[in-house]
Design a protein around this motif. Sequence first.
Motif, mmCIF file in Angstrom:
data_model
loop_
_atom_site.group_PDB
_atom_site.id
_atom_site.type_symbol
_atom_site.label_atom_id
_atom_site.label_comp_id
_atom_site.label_asym_id
_atom_site.label_seq_id
_atom_site.Cartn_x
_atom_site.Cartn_y
_atom_site.Cartn_z
ATOM 1 N N MET A 1 0.846 -1.194 0.000
ATOM 2 C CA MET A 1 0.000 0.000 0.000
ATOM 3 C C MET A 1 0.885 1.250 0.000
ATOM 4 S SD MET A 1 -2.814 1.243 2.829
ATOM 5 C CE MET A 1 -3.530 -0.391 2.960
ATOM 6 N N LYS A 2 0.544 2.184 -0.892
ATOM 7 C CA LYS A 2 1.342 3.408 -1.015
ATOM 8 C C LYS A 2 0.415 4.615 -0.966
ATOM 9 C CE LYS A 2 4.760 0.995 -3.865
ATOM 10 N NZ LYS A 2 4.113 -0.335 -3.664
ATOM 11 N N LEU A 3 0.527 5.384 0.116
ATOM 12 C CA LEU A 3 -0.332 6.552 0.313
ATOM 13 C C LEU A 3 0.511 7.793 0.562
ATOM 14 C CD1 LEU A 3 -3.123 5.253 2.763
ATOM 15 C CD2 LEU A 3 -3.108 5.215 0.279
ATOM 16 N N LEU A 4 0.099 8.896 -0.058
ATOM 17 C CA LEU A 4 0.685 10.209 0.205
ATOM 18 C C LEU A 4 -0.280 10.983 1.085
ATOM 19 C CD1 LEU A 4 2.970 12.286 -0.560
ATOM 20 C CD2 LEU A 4 1.406 13.089 -2.350
ATOM 21 N N ALA A 5 0.239 11.697 2.095
ATOM 22 C CA ALA A 5 -0.619 12.445 3.017
ATOM 23 C C ALA A 5 -0.147 13.887 3.137
ATOM 24 C CB ALA A 5 -0.626 11.788 4.400
ATOM 25 N N LEU A 46 8.742 10.996 -2.643
ATOM 26 C CA LEU A 46 8.581 9.965 -3.665
ATOM 27 C C LEU A 46 9.941 9.534 -4.213
ATOM 28 C CD1 LEU A 46 5.502 11.436 -5.571
ATOM 29 C CD2 LEU A 46 5.526 9.318 -4.245
ATOM 30 N N ALA A 47 10.813 10.513 -4.459
ATOM 31 C CA ALA A 47 12.144 10.192 -4.966
ATOM 32 C C ALA A 47 12.949 9.397 -3.938
ATOM 33 C CB ALA A 47 12.880 11.486 -5.331
ATOM 34 N N ALA A 54 2.525 7.649 -10.140
ATOM 35 C CA ALA A 54 1.570 6.680 -10.682
ATOM 36 C C ALA A 54 1.456 5.423 -9.831
ATOM 37 C CB ALA A 54 1.956 6.312 -12.109
ATOM 38 N N GLN A 55 2.417 5.194 -8.933
ATOM 39 C CA GLN A 55 2.368 4.016 -8.068
ATOM 40 C C GLN A 55 1.555 4.252 -6.791
ATOM 41 O OE1 GLN A 55 6.925 3.541 -8.638
ATOM 42 N NE2 GLN A 55 6.234 1.520 -7.981
ATOM 43 N N ALA A 82 -4.975 13.453 -7.358
ATOM 44 C CA ALA A 82 -5.912 12.333 -7.458
ATOM 45 C C ALA A 82 -6.634 12.306 -8.797
ATOM 46 C CB ALA A 82 -6.920 12.404 -6.313
ATOM 47 N N LEU A 83 -7.038 13.470 -9.281
ATOM 48 C CA LEU A 83 -7.729 13.523 -10.572
ATOM 49 C C LEU A 83 -6.788 13.127 -11.711
ATOM 50 C CD1 LEU A 83 -9.808 16.783 -10.056
ATOM 51 C CD2 LEU A 83 -10.733 14.480 -10.395
ATOM 52 N N ALA A 84 -5.529 13.567 -11.631
ATOM 53 C CA ALA A 84 -4.570 13.232 -12.681
ATOM 54 C C ALA A 84 -4.279 11.731 -12.718
ATOM 55 C CB ALA A 84 -3.280 14.007 -12.466
ATOM 56 N N LEU A 85 -4.307 11.087 -11.556
ATOM 57 C CA LEU A 85 -3.966 9.665 -11.466
ATOM 58 C C LEU A 85 -5.184 8.761 -11.417
ATOM 59 C CD1 LEU A 85 -1.145 9.853 -8.748
ATOM 60 C CD2 LEU A 85 -0.863 9.748 -11.228
#
Length: 234
Positions: A1-5, A46-47, A54-55, A82-85
């Motif tokens: 699971m990969k979440l950005l907050a 992310l880097a 995209a992940q 979110a809309l872009a992905l």
Amino acid sequence: MKLLALETATEACSVALHVDGQVLERFEIAPRRHAELTLPWAEQLLAEAGIARAQLDAIALGRGPGAFTGVRLAIAIAQGIALALDRPLLPVSTLQVLAMQAPGDASHVLASIDARMGEVYAARCVRRDDGLWDEQGAEVVIAPDALQLPDDGSRWAGVGTGFAAAEGLLATRLQARLASVDAQALPRASDVLKIAVPAFARGEGIAPELVQPAYLRDNVALTLVEQQALRASR
């Protein structure tokens, strides 16, 4: 699971990334620099984790209450990503996020943020079996001398800058009911993840366009007459 907050509802700016159980975070008390920092920090995390946007499986955010510009910023950035992905959003109460900083043995928390203009944002929270918090009643924006706790004998942990507002009036008034007070605590994106990760596992993500900010206060600015009346009442 990969979440950005993202959590930008107060003077603290915070971004965190959850990647398969590991959490990376950037946090800084940076008034008026949130727009400058948030996206670059997200890209840095992310880097550092070695993954692409995209992940990501979803984006979590503190949806307020808090500073109007900060709340809007987090929602706008999260919606854009979110809309872009084509990913869901996980909006989380900033006051519940703040409650995560209560002592580990606390069962009741009063989370409060300085709302300026002589008021505080506040929520009463009760610990669940899983260690997270349920709000007891509605979130409010209220004068510190009007906020009440249930008359049930419970001892509460006070968390957040609302306890430093108005020269510490809230902490003074409720002193007999408070087991502890941390008036310096600010919400963090890593704590957003503590709530959002299990919520995502339960399938609670929503479409980006459905996210609603929690402003609580309808009037952003006081009129001159209201400002004069507020000064006269102090």
